[in-house]
Each structure stands twice: as structure tokens, then as C-alpha cells.
Design a protein around this motif. Structure first.
Motif, PDB file in Angstrom:
ATOM      1  N   GLN A   1      15.436 -15.026  -1.797  1.00  0.00           N
ATOM      2  CA  GLN A   1      14.625 -13.822  -1.984  1.00  0.00           C
ATOM      3  C   GLN A   1      15.379 -12.583  -1.499  1.00  0.00           C
ATOM      4  N   LEU A   2      16.043 -12.723  -0.364  1.00  0.00           N
ATOM      5  CA  LEU A   2      16.764 -11.581   0.208  1.00  0.00           C
ATOM      6  C   LEU A   2      17.811 -11.057  -0.768  1.00  0.00           C
ATOM      7  N   LEU A   3      18.437 -11.954  -1.521  1.00  0.00           N
ATOM      8  CA  LEU A   3      19.451 -11.531  -2.495  1.00  0.00           C
ATOM      9  C   LEU A   3      18.852 -10.705  -3.631  1.00  0.00           C
TER      10      LEU A   3
ATOM     11  N   SER B   1      10.985 -29.173   3.262  1.00  0.00           N
ATOM     12  CA  SER B   1      11.060 -30.339   4.146  1.00  0.00           C
ATOM     13  C   SER B   1      11.819 -30.065   5.437  1.00  0.00           C
ATOM     14  N   SER B   2      12.483 -28.905   5.529  1.00  0.00           N
ATOM     15  CA  SER B   2      13.272 -28.613   6.737  1.00  0.00           C
ATOM     16  C   SER B   2      13.385 -27.106   6.943  1.00  0.00           C
ATOM     17  N   TRP B   3      13.815 -26.738   8.157  1.00  0.00           N
ATOM     18  CA  TRP B   3      14.056 -25.335   8.465  1.00  0.00           C
ATOM     19  C   TRP B   3      15.119 -24.768   7.527  1.00  0.00           C
ATOM     20  N   GLN B   4      16.150 -25.560   7.254  1.00  0.00           N
ATOM     21  CA  GLN B   4      17.208 -25.113   6.354  1.00  0.00           C
ATOM     22  C   GLN B   4      16.648 -24.842   4.954  1.00  0.00           C
ATOM     23  N   GLY B   5      15.690 -25.660   4.512  1.00  0.00           N
ATOM     24  CA  GLY B   5      15.055 -25.428   3.214  1.00  0.00           C
ATOM     25  C   GLY B   5      14.318 -24.103   3.173  1.00  0.00           C
ATOM     26  N   TYR B   6      13.601 -23.788   4.266  1.00  0.00           N
ATOM     27  CA  TYR B   6      12.917 -22.498   4.335  1.00  0.00           C
ATOM     28  C   TYR B   6      13.922 -21.350   4.315  1.00  0.00           C
ATOM     29  N   MET B   7      15.049 -21.524   5.024  1.00  0.00           N
ATOM     30  CA  MET B   7      16.069 -20.476   5.043  1.00  0.00           C
ATOM     31  C   MET B   7      16.683 -20.284   3.664  1.00  0.00           C
ATOM     32  N   ARG B   8      16.969 -21.359   2.979  1.00  0.00           N
ATOM     33  CA  ARG B   8      17.548 -21.232   1.633  1.00  0.00           C
ATOM     34  C   ARG B   8      16.600 -20.466   0.708  1.00  0.00           C
TER      35      ARG B   8
ATOM     36  N   ASP C   1       0.832  -1.212   0.000  1.00  0.00           N
ATOM     37  CA  ASP C   1       0.000   0.000   0.000  1.00  0.00           C
ATOM     38  C   ASP C   1       0.864   1.259   0.000  1.00  0.00           C
ATOM     39  N   ALA C   2       2.070   1.161   0.585  1.00  0.00           N
ATOM     40  CA  ALA C   2       3.005   2.294   0.579  1.00  0.00           C
ATOM     41  C   ALA C   2       3.739   2.396  -0.759  1.00  0.00           C
ATOM     42  N   GLY C   3       3.568   1.373  -1.619  1.00  0.00           N
ATOM     43  CA  GLY C   3       4.143   1.423  -2.956  1.00  0.00           C
ATOM     44  C   GLY C   3       5.325   0.509  -3.201  1.00  0.00           C
ATOM     45  N   TYR C   4       5.755  -0.250  -2.212  1.00  0.00           N
ATOM     46  CA  TYR C   4       6.919  -1.117  -2.378  1.00  0.00           C
ATOM     47  C   TYR C   4       6.561  -2.415  -3.091  1.00  0.00           C
ATOM     48  N   ARG C   5       7.572  -3.005  -3.709  1.00  0.00           N
ATOM     49  CA  ARG C   5       7.508  -4.383  -4.185  1.00  0.00           C
ATOM     50  C   ARG C   5       7.908  -5.230  -2.987  1.00  0.00           C
ATOM     51  N   THR C   6       7.198  -6.302  -2.705  1.00  0.00           N
ATOM     52  CA  THR C   6       7.485  -7.089  -1.506  1.00  0.00           C
ATOM     53  C   THR C   6       7.959  -8.493  -1.845  1.00  0.00           C
ATOM     54  N   LEU C   7       8.797  -9.011  -0.979  1.00  0.00           N
ATOM     55  CA  LEU C   7       9.281 -10.387  -1.044  1.00  0.00           C
ATOM     56  C   LEU C   7       8.933 -11.007   0.307  1.00  0.00           C
ATOM     57  N   ASN C   8       7.918 -11.857   0.313  1.00  0.00           N
ATOM     58  CA  ASN C   8       7.342 -12.384   1.545  1.00  0.00           C
ATOM     59  C   ASN C   8       7.654 -13.872   1.674  1.00  0.00           C
ATOM     60  N   PRO C   9       8.546 -14.263   2.598  1.00  0.00           N
ATOM     61  CA  PRO C   9       8.878 -15.684   2.747  1.00  0.00           C
ATOM     62  C   PRO C   9       7.699 -16.528   3.224  1.00  0.00           C
ATOM     63  N   ALA C  10       6.666 -15.922   3.771  1.00  0.00           N
ATOM     64  CA  ALA C  10       5.481 -16.676   4.184  1.00  0.00           C
ATOM     65  C   ALA C  10       4.700 -17.190   2.985  1.00  0.00           C
ATOM     66  N   ARG C  11       5.035 -16.747   1.794  1.00  0.00           N
ATOM     67  CA  ARG C  11       4.372 -17.208   0.576  1.00  0.00           C
ATOM     68  C   ARG C  11       5.216 -18.233  -0.184  1.00  0.00           C
ATOM     69  N   ASN C  12       6.368 -18.599   0.353  1.00  0.00           N
ATOM     70  CA  ASN C  12       7.219 -19.590  -0.315  1.00  0.00           C
ATOM     71  C   ASN C  12       6.593 -20.977  -0.255  1.00  0.00           C
ATOM     72  N   PRO C  13       6.934 -21.843  -1.205  1.00  0.00           N
ATOM     73  CA  PRO C  13       6.412 -23.214  -1.176  1.00  0.00           C
ATOM     74  C   PRO C  13       6.894 -23.968   0.064  1.00  0.00           C
TER      75      PRO C  13
END
Length: 169
Positions: free
Chosen positions: A108-110, A96-103, A81-93
Motif C-alpha cells: 500500500q505504501l508504494l 498468517s504472520s507479522w511479515q505478511g501484514y508488513m508485506r 474528511d480533509a479530502g485525502y484518499r487514504t490507505l489504511n493497513p488496519a483494513r487489510n485482510p
């Protein structure tokens, strides 16, 4: 430092960060994601120019109700709403592991120009890694409220940073 050296340094940092996180978490895997209703929200508001600043959302997930997804989605809406493009990790597929979510999140962070920290990020091993990497890469670091204030004062567009490599180099 040339582009190849920078890429190698980033990959080495990510590898070490994942090893450190794995050691901290003791190999525990993250519970499966809650079911999402509907399609993921678009990363860009309709008709938005590609000069918009991309903001990655970071915060605690593990051990919180619904993995704190409501807070991530609320922040996503506020930033969009403020106009930014967002990268939301809560929308990632689902992974199988915490490390997978971090990767997935670190990938996205990059792509981001900045990171928006949610309340409680200080107690999250993953958010601490993401914040430190953002800082090390020279990305903007602030809370969701900080980025909304920035957008209201100067706009949500990318600012030429002295830390970013020029395309002509």
C-alpha cells in the motif's frame, strides 16, 4: 536510474526490510485480527477526483488493545474528511504472520504520495520501516495533524514533485 533499476532497488529494499524485521521480531507471528463489523470503508470519498493525494496511515499495532485499529480508523476518517484518499493497513485482510501484514502494508505504501504517522510510531518496528521507506522514496512524511493542516492551507491534491518520474521519460 531507469524504471527497471528503481523497481529492483525498491524490491531489494523491501526484502531486506522484511528480513531485518523478522530478525528483530524473532519469528513471532501477529495474533489474528479482531473481527471487523461491516464492509471496509472506501479508500476514496464518493465522487472524489483521482488527483487527490493518497496518504498511507502508519503507527503501532502489535501489543495494543484491538491492535490500535480505533486510532487507525479515526485517522482515516479525519484524513478523508480533509479530502485525502487514504490507505489504511488496519483494513487489510488477515495474514498468517507479522511479515505478511508488513508485506501488505508496504504494498500500500508504494501506492501512496505521503505517510501519516500516528502517535507512538517511534516505538513500532513496522512504522519505523514504513517511515524510512517513505522518506527514501521521496514521499511526504508527517503526522495526521500535519496533513490536515496542509489540506486546510493548500488542499489535498497531489503537488508536482521534482522527485517523481515524469510519465514521458
Amino acid at each position: 536510474m531507469n524504471a527497471l533499476e528503481l523497481t529492483a532497488a525498491i524490491l531489494a529494499y523491501l526484502f531486506l526490510a522484511c528480513l531485518l524485521v523478522g530478525a528483530i521480531m524473532g519469528g513471532r507471528s501477529t495474533p489474528p485480527l479482531v473481527t471487523r463489523e461491516g464492509a471496509p470503508a472506501p479508500a476514496l470519498p464518493a465522487g472524489a477526483p483521482d488527483t487527490l493525494m493518497a496518504v498511507y496511515i502508519a503507527g503501532p499495532m502489535t501489543g495494543l488493545p484491538d491492535f490500535n485499529y480505533p486510532a487507525f480508523h479515526a485517522a482515516e476518517k479525519q484524513l478523508q474528511d480533509a479530502g485525502y484518499r487514504t490507505l489504511n493497513p488496519a483494513r487489510n485482510p488477515e495474514q498468517s504472520s507479522w511479515q505478511g501484514y508488513m508485506r501488505a502494508g508496504l504494498g500500500q505504501l508504494l501506492e501512496a504520495d505521503a505517510i501519516a504517522l500516528l502517535p507512538g510510531w517511534e516505538r513500532s518496528p513496522g512504522a519505523n520501516i514504513e517511515k524510512q521507506l517513505a522518506f527514501d522514496l521521496g514521499l511526504g512524511v508527517g503526522t495526521v495533524d500535519n496533513w490536515i493542516t496542509v489540506a486546510s492551507k493548500i488542499g489535498p491534491h497531489r503537488v508536482q514533485s521534482p522527485y517523481r518520474a515524469e510519465a514521458s521519460r
